[in-house]
Design an enzyme around this catalytic site. Structure first.
Site, short mmCIF file in Angstrom:
data_model
loop_
_atom_site.label_atom_id
_atom_site.label_comp_id
_atom_site.label_asym_id
_atom_site.label_seq_id
_atom_site.Cartn_x
_atom_site.Cartn_y
_atom_site.Cartn_z
CE LYS A 14 -2.00 -1.17 3.92
NZ LYS A 14 -1.26 -2.40 4.20
NE ARG A 89 -4.62 -1.06 10.00
CZ ARG A 89 -3.47 -0.66 9.46
NH1 ARG A 89 -3.41 0.40 8.72
NH2 ARG A 89 -2.38 -1.34 9.68
NE ARG A 128 7.97 -2.37 6.04
CZ ARG A 128 6.67 -2.31 6.34
NH1 ARG A 128 5.81 -1.92 5.43
NH2 ARG A 128 6.24 -2.66 7.52
NE ARG A 161 6.23 -0.07 10.05
CZ ARG A 161 5.12 -0.16 9.32
NH1 ARG A 161 5.05 0.40 8.13
NH2 ARG A 161 4.08 -0.81 9.78
NE ARG A 172 1.99 -4.61 11.34
CZ ARG A 172 3.02 -4.47 10.51
NH1 ARG A 172 4.21 -4.93 10.87
NH2 ARG A 172 2.87 -3.89 9.37
P1 AP5 Z 1 4.89 -1.57 1.83
O1 AP5 Z 1 4.56 -0.67 0.67
O2 AP5 Z 1 5.66 -0.98 2.97
O3 AP5 Z 1 3.58 -2.33 2.36
P2 AP5 Z 1 2.35 -1.78 3.21
O4 AP5 Z 1 1.13 -2.47 2.69
O5 AP5 Z 1 2.33 -0.28 3.20
O6 AP5 Z 1 2.75 -2.36 4.64
P3 AP5 Z 1 2.62 -1.77 6.10
O7 AP5 Z 1 3.40 -2.73 6.99
O8 AP5 Z 1 3.04 -0.32 6.17
O9 AP5 Z 1 1.11 -1.89 6.34
P4 AP5 Z 1 0.35 -1.89 7.65
O10 AP5 Z 1 -1.01 -1.64 7.11
O11 AP5 Z 1 0.50 -3.07 8.52
O12 AP5 Z 1 1.07 -0.73 8.51
P5 AP5 Z 1 0.60 0.72 8.95
O13 AP5 Z 1 1.80 1.59 8.97
O14 AP5 Z 1 -0.60 1.17 8.19
O15 AP5 Z 1 5.70 -2.82 1.22
C1 AP5 Z 1 6.24 -3.81 2.07
C2 AP5 Z 1 7.57 -4.34 1.47
O16 AP5 Z 1 7.30 -5.02 0.25
C3 AP5 Z 1 8.58 -3.24 1.12
O17 AP5 Z 1 9.86 -3.67 1.45
C4 AP5 Z 1 8.44 -3.05 -0.40
O18 AP5 Z 1 9.66 -2.67 -0.98
C5 AP5 Z 1 8.00 -4.43 -0.85
N1 AP5 Z 1 7.05 -4.41 -1.98
C6 AP5 Z 1 5.98 -3.57 -2.12
N2 AP5 Z 1 5.30 -3.85 -3.25
C7 AP5 Z 1 5.94 -4.91 -3.81
C8 AP5 Z 1 5.70 -5.68 -5.00
N3 AP5 Z 1 4.65 -5.42 -5.83
N4 AP5 Z 1 6.53 -6.71 -5.28
C9 AP5 Z 1 7.58 -7.00 -4.44
N5 AP5 Z 1 7.87 -6.29 -3.30
C10 AP5 Z 1 7.05 -5.27 -3.01
O19 AP5 Z 1 0.09 0.44 10.46
C11 AP5 Z 1 0.98 0.20 11.52
C12 AP5 Z 1 0.22 0.22 12.85
O20 AP5 Z 1 -0.38 1.52 13.05
C13 AP5 Z 1 -0.96 -0.76 12.95
O21 AP5 Z 1 -0.55 -2.03 13.40
C14 AP5 Z 1 -1.86 -0.04 14.00
O22 AP5 Z 1 -1.39 -0.23 15.30
C15 AP5 Z 1 -1.68 1.42 13.63
N6 AP5 Z 1 -2.67 1.94 12.68
C16 AP5 Z 1 -2.41 2.48 11.45
N7 AP5 Z 1 -3.53 2.87 10.84
C17 AP5 Z 1 -4.55 2.58 11.70
C18 AP5 Z 1 -5.97 2.74 11.61
N8 AP5 Z 1 -6.55 3.29 10.51
N9 AP5 Z 1 -6.73 2.30 12.65
C19 AP5 Z 1 -6.15 1.77 13.76
N10 AP5 Z 1 -4.80 1.60 13.90
C20 AP5 Z 1 -4.00 1.99 12.87
#
Ligand code: AP5
Length: 220
Positions: A14, A89, A128, A161, A172
């Site tokens: 994402k 979410r 990552r 991270r 997660r």
């Molecule tokens: P990346 O683009 O980083 O993936 P992502 O989907 O963004 O992963 P996240 O871990 O950031 O998602 P998340 O939803 O768990 O975390 P968030 O920060 O929102 O890609 C991942 C890896 O793959 C990278 O190394 C990249 O290079 C590689 N890659 C990407 N695309 C590729 C492809 N097509 N092919 C090959 N490799 C590829 O949330 C973190 C925490 O915050 C949550 O646990 C929660 O506690 C809190 N939080 C955040 N938002 C909310 C909410 N709305 N409500 C409640 N709590 C929340």
């Protein structure tokens, strides 16, 4: 102008896609996770409240997220569109977003679901590396920076991270299945959900998203 939501499990890409869309379309990439991590880093009142949830891999309570996102979405740069990453979410968050859009007589163009199997998620999150300064995302094998450990964009030292420990990743993924997967039905019922195979490579995924957005905008 585009207004889309990217949905998918942790590590589905994402953030990678949202950042590419920001560059191509000139609309802000708004990532709830990045906003929360900035608050934790700056030790704000919000940051101190959310850190324990994030460290455990649990969702932050809806009320805290809704206030933070209402504030971000009302900033001037978000008035001409945005790419949402990590929000909504929960069904409650999706309802709040829908209410906000209705009040502004706005619509989402699409909700794009990036489908990626669990084994690939574990591989991606294991390798990552993230820039703590500008939030750029890399992978040690498939998307390495030009200089090892250094951000191409701003020169900061890349980090893993805090929520990338195996036990937290497992949590997660469980939380995603229980609380975020129901949004697939929610948006399917509204005719907005579009699924993309997240395994086809970063450039192909962005092309598919562009095709989806173009089709949605042509249909208006
Ligand atoms: P990346 O683009 O980083 O993936 P992502 O989907 O963004 O992963 P996240 O871990 O950031 O998602 P998340 O939803 O768990 O975390 P968030 O920060 O929102 O890609 C991942 C890896 O793959 C990278 O190394 C990249 O290079 C590689 N890659 C990407 N695309 C590729 C492809 N097509 N092919 C090959 N490799 C590829 O949330 C973190 C925490 O915050 C949550 O646990 C929660 O506690 C809190 N939080 C955040 N938002 C909310 C909410 N709305 N409500 C409640 N709590 C929340």
């Amino acid at each position: 102008m585009i207004r889309i939501v990217l949905l998918g499990p942790p590590g589905s890409g994402k953030g990678t896609q949202a950042s590419a869309l920001e560059k191509r379309r000139g609309v802000p990439h708004i990532a709830s996770g990045d906003l929360l991590r900035a608050n934790v880093r700056d030790s704000t009142a919000l940051g101190r409240k959310v850190k324990p949830y994030m460290d455990r891999g649990e969702l932050v309570p809806d009320e805290l997220i809704l206030d933070m996102m209402a504030d971000r979405l009302s900033q001037p740069d978000a008035q001409q569109g945005y790419v949402l990453d990590g929000f909504p979410r929960t069904v409650k968050q999706a309802e709040a977003l829908e209410e906000r859009l209705r009040a502004l007589s706005q619509d989402l163009d699409a909700v794009v679901y990036l489908k990626v199997p669990e084994a690939e998620i574990l591989r991606r999150l294991g390798g990552r590396r993230t820039c703590p300064h500008c939030n750029a995302v890399y992978h040690v094998d498939t998307m390495p920076p030009k200089r090892e450990g250094i951000c191409d964009k701003c020169g900061a030292t890349l980090v893993q991270r805090d929520d990338e420990k195996p036990a937290v990743i497992r949590k997660r993924l469980e939380v995603y299945s229980a609380q975020t997967q129901p949004l697939l039905d929610y948006y399917q019922a509204r005719g907005l959900l579009r699924e993309i195979d997240g395994m086809i490579g970063v450039d192909n995924v962005i092309r598919e998203i562009e095709t989806i957005v173009a089709a949605a905008q042509a249909a208006v």
